[in-house]
Structures are given as C-alpha cells and as structure tokens.
Scaffold this motif. Structure first.
Motif, PDB file in Angstrom:
ATOM      1  N   ILE A  29       0.834  -1.197   0.000  1.00 41.34           N
ATOM      2  CA  ILE A  29       0.000   0.000   0.000  1.00 41.34           C
ATOM      3  C   ILE A  29       0.871   1.249   0.000  1.00 41.34           C
ATOM      4  O   ILE A  29       0.618   2.191  -0.765  1.00 41.34           O
ATOM      5  CB  ILE A  29      -0.973  -0.012   1.191  1.00 41.34           C
ATOM      6  CG1 ILE A  29      -2.045  -1.074   0.968  1.00 41.34           C
ATOM      7  CG2 ILE A  29      -1.607   1.352   1.396  1.00 41.34           C
ATOM      8  CD1 ILE A  29      -2.911  -1.333   2.159  1.00 41.34           C
ATOM      9  N   PHE A  30       1.903   1.273   0.834  1.00 40.27           N
ATOM     10  CA  PHE A  30       2.816   2.416   0.837  1.00 40.27           C
ATOM     11  C   PHE A  30       3.507   2.572  -0.519  1.00 40.27           C
ATOM     12  O   PHE A  30       3.646   3.678  -1.036  1.00 40.27           O
ATOM     13  CB  PHE A  30       3.862   2.281   1.946  1.00 40.27           C
ATOM     14  CG  PHE A  30       3.407   2.805   3.267  1.00 40.27           C
ATOM     15  CD1 PHE A  30       3.382   4.156   3.515  1.00 40.27           C
ATOM     16  CD2 PHE A  30       3.001   1.942   4.271  1.00 40.27           C
ATOM     17  CE1 PHE A  30       2.963   4.652   4.738  1.00 40.27           C
ATOM     18  CE2 PHE A  30       2.581   2.422   5.492  1.00 40.27           C
ATOM     19  CZ  PHE A  30       2.559   3.781   5.730  1.00 40.27           C
ATOM     20  N   LYS A  31       3.931   1.470  -1.100  1.00 38.83           N
ATOM     21  CA  LYS A  31       4.591   1.505  -2.399  1.00 38.83           C
ATOM     22  C   LYS A  31       3.643   2.031  -3.475  1.00 38.83           C
ATOM     23  O   LYS A  31       4.041   2.832  -4.321  1.00 38.83           O
ATOM     24  CB  LYS A  31       5.079   0.100  -2.744  1.00 38.83           C
ATOM     25  CG  LYS A  31       5.876   0.015  -4.004  1.00 38.83           C
ATOM     26  CD  LYS A  31       6.338  -1.416  -4.199  1.00 38.83           C
ATOM     27  CE  LYS A  31       6.901  -1.603  -5.587  1.00 38.83           C
ATOM     28  NZ  LYS A  31       7.248  -2.991  -5.845  1.00 38.83           N
ATOM     29  N   LEU A  32       2.394   1.595  -3.438  1.00 39.92           N
ATOM     30  CA  LEU A  32       1.410   2.058  -4.408  1.00 39.92           C
ATOM     31  C   LEU A  32       1.181   3.558  -4.302  1.00 39.92           C
ATOM     32  O   LEU A  32       1.159   4.265  -5.314  1.00 39.92           O
ATOM     33  CB  LEU A  32       0.085   1.310  -4.209  1.00 39.92           C
ATOM     34  CG  LEU A  32      -1.079   1.804  -5.058  1.00 39.92           C
ATOM     35  CD1 LEU A  32      -0.868   1.420  -6.504  1.00 39.92           C
ATOM     36  CD2 LEU A  32      -2.378   1.270  -4.531  1.00 39.92           C
ATOM     37  N   ILE A  33       1.034   4.063  -3.092  1.00 38.37           N
ATOM     38  CA  ILE A  33       0.778   5.490  -2.898  1.00 38.37           C
ATOM     39  C   ILE A  33       1.978   6.323  -3.331  1.00 38.37           C
ATOM     40  O   ILE A  33       1.829   7.371  -3.956  1.00 38.37           O
ATOM     41  CB  ILE A  33       0.418   5.786  -1.426  1.00 38.37           C
ATOM     42  CG1 ILE A  33      -0.883   5.079  -1.043  1.00 38.37           C
ATOM     43  CG2 ILE A  33       0.291   7.273  -1.182  1.00 38.37           C
ATOM     44  CD1 ILE A  33      -2.087   5.462  -1.854  1.00 38.37           C
ATOM     45  N   ILE A  34       3.177   5.850  -3.042  1.00 39.29           N
ATOM     46  CA  ILE A  34       4.373   6.612  -3.406  1.00 39.29           C
ATOM     47  C   ILE A  34       4.533   6.692  -4.919  1.00 39.29           C
ATOM     48  O   ILE A  34       4.850   7.750  -5.461  1.00 39.29           O
ATOM     49  CB  ILE A  34       5.616   5.994  -2.742  1.00 39.29           C
ATOM     50  CG1 ILE A  34       5.566   6.259  -1.244  1.00 39.29           C
ATOM     51  CG2 ILE A  34       6.902   6.558  -3.346  1.00 39.29           C
ATOM     52  CD1 ILE A  34       6.619   5.543  -0.449  1.00 39.29           C
ATOM     53  N   TYR A  35       4.279   5.599  -5.630  1.00 37.81           N
ATOM     54  CA  TYR A  35       4.491   5.587  -7.073  1.00 37.81           C
ATOM     55  C   TYR A  35       3.257   5.971  -7.886  1.00 37.81           C
ATOM     56  O   TYR A  35       3.341   6.085  -9.105  1.00 37.81           O
ATOM     57  CB  TYR A  35       4.993   4.214  -7.523  1.00 37.81           C
ATOM     58  CG  TYR A  35       6.372   3.925  -7.007  1.00 37.81           C
ATOM     59  CD1 TYR A  35       7.445   4.737  -7.366  1.00 37.81           C
ATOM     60  CD2 TYR A  35       6.615   2.871  -6.150  1.00 37.81           C
ATOM     61  CE1 TYR A  35       8.714   4.498  -6.890  1.00 37.81           C
ATOM     62  CE2 TYR A  35       7.877   2.609  -5.671  1.00 37.81           C
ATOM     63  CZ  TYR A  35       8.925   3.429  -6.047  1.00 37.81           C
ATOM     64  OH  TYR A  35      10.184   3.188  -5.566  1.00 37.81           O
ATOM     65  N   LYS A  36       2.108   6.146  -7.245  1.00 40.26           N
ATOM     66  CA  LYS A  36       0.882   6.524  -7.952  1.00 40.26           C
ATOM     67  C   LYS A  36       0.983   7.974  -8.405  1.00 40.26           C
ATOM     68  O   LYS A  36       1.572   8.815  -7.727  1.00 40.26           O
ATOM     69  CB  LYS A  36      -0.321   6.336  -7.032  1.00 40.26           C
ATOM     70  CG  LYS A  36      -1.630   6.404  -7.733  1.00 40.26           C
ATOM     71  CD  LYS A  36      -2.741   5.987  -6.814  1.00 40.26           C
ATOM     72  CE  LYS A  36      -4.038   5.991  -7.570  1.00 40.26           C
ATOM     73  NZ  LYS A  36      -5.140   5.550  -6.741  1.00 40.26           N
TER      74      LYS A  36
END
Length: 91
Positions: A29-36
């Motif tokens: 989830i953190f990775k998704l938000i950072i790269y979104k």
C-alpha cells in the motif's frame, strides 16, 4: 486497562504467517501510494494518514475486539481494492 501494540497482538494471536502477510500488505500500500500519479499534496495527506494508522510505536486498544478494528480493516480493504483497480488499469 493497558495499551496494546497492534503488531504484537496480531503476531501473538494469529502467528508469524499472518503477521508477515499484514506487513506485506502494508508495504504494498505504501509503495502504491508513493508511485501513484497524484498531486504531491494528496500524496502527503494520504501518507500522513497511513503513517498514523500503521505506526508500530503508537499504542492501540485491543485490535480484534473493538470498533477501531472495523475502521482499520475497512481502510485496509479500501486501499487494497484501489491497488487492484490501479494495477488492472496499468495493463
């Protein structure tokens, strides 16, 4: 009453496999938000909420027995569904 730590409670009540699965979900989830592709102020706002929600040093009440678990799991499910939708749109 004493403060509980949600990660130690999950680890002690469900075991290492469930704990690792929870950590993997939080990481993704953190990775998704950072790269979104979002505006920077929206990213900061969402990450700030997630850091408060998933902070391992903050004490929490009982993780499986109260209304806070409903909020936690509903936010986690919502973020995970957004991740799945985002991944389907990319391909």
């Amino acid at each position: 009453t004493h403060p509980h730590n949600k990660y130690i409670e999950v680890l002690s009540e469900t075991g290492i496999v469930s704990f690792l699965f929870l950590i993997l979900i939080i990481y993704s989830i953190f990775k998704l938000i950072i790269y979104k592709e979002l505006e920077i102020k929206n990213k900061i706002f969402i990450l700030f909420i997630l850091i408060i929600l998933f902070d391992p040093l903050l004490p929490s009440k009982s993780f499986f027995n109260n209304w806070m678990s409903c909020i936690f799991w509903s936010i986690l499910a919502n973020l995970n569904s957004h991740k799945i939708i985002y991944q389907k749109k990319r391909f």
